[in-house]
Design an enzyme around this catalytic site. Structure first.
Site, short mmCIF file in Angstrom:
data_model
loop_
_atom_site.label_atom_id
_atom_site.label_comp_id
_atom_site.label_asym_id
_atom_site.label_seq_id
_atom_site.Cartn_x
_atom_site.Cartn_y
_atom_site.Cartn_z
N ARG A 28 0.83 -1.07 -0.02
CA ARG A 28 -0.23 0.08 0.05
C ARG A 28 0.73 1.22 -0.10
NH1 ARG A 28 -3.50 2.15 5.01
NH2 ARG A 28 -1.85 3.10 5.51
N CYS A 75 -0.02 5.55 0.91
CA CYS A 75 -0.99 6.39 1.12
C CYS A 75 -0.30 7.88 1.17
CB CYS A 75 -1.15 6.49 2.72
SG CYS A 75 -2.63 7.40 3.23
#
Length: 125
Positions: free
Chosen positions: A103, A105
């Site tokens: 991931r 962000c």
């Protein structure tokens, strides 16, 4: 070969893009914001409610492609306030098993429709 994936159980695109594209064993889901698919409006309730709606929208798109969250290998999360990082983590984390995806962000200045969070994913069968 490319295949457009679409479902009425997730918000319709608000621009010239598909909800998702399936290419080989990969599924590329366009960024989803916390829009209720029935009303076309952002859900009330702030970052937690919007993040939950985002994930529910992604769940419906994954389902339309014959996939589920266990197939997700990468997510990209965009938030308008980095202070919401922990809430987004907690809410998104409820959708993944003990093997969460890779991931990124990123905090951004603004998102479409005034959304607080947007998530895009890549899944693989």
């Amino acid at each position: 070969m490319r295949e457009v994936i679409k479902t009425n159980k997730a918000p319709q695109p608000i621009g010239p893009y598909s909800q998702a594209m399936k290419v080989g064993g990969f599924l590329f889901v366009s960024g989803q914001i916390g829009i209720n698919p029935q009303t076309g409006e952002l859900v009330p309730g702030g970052i937690e409610a919007q993040t939950k709606q985002v994930m529910e929208n992604i769940k419906q798109i994954l389902s339309a492609a014959g996939m589920e969250f266990d197939h997700v290998v990468k997510t990209t999360v965009f938030i308008t306030n980095i202070d919401d990082f922990a809430t987004v983590n907690r809410t998104c984390g409820q959708y993944f098993s003990e093997l969460p995806p890779a991931r990124s962000c990123v905090a951004v200045a603004i998102l479409p429709k005034g959304a607080l969070v947007e998530v895009e994913i890549i899944a693989c069968r």
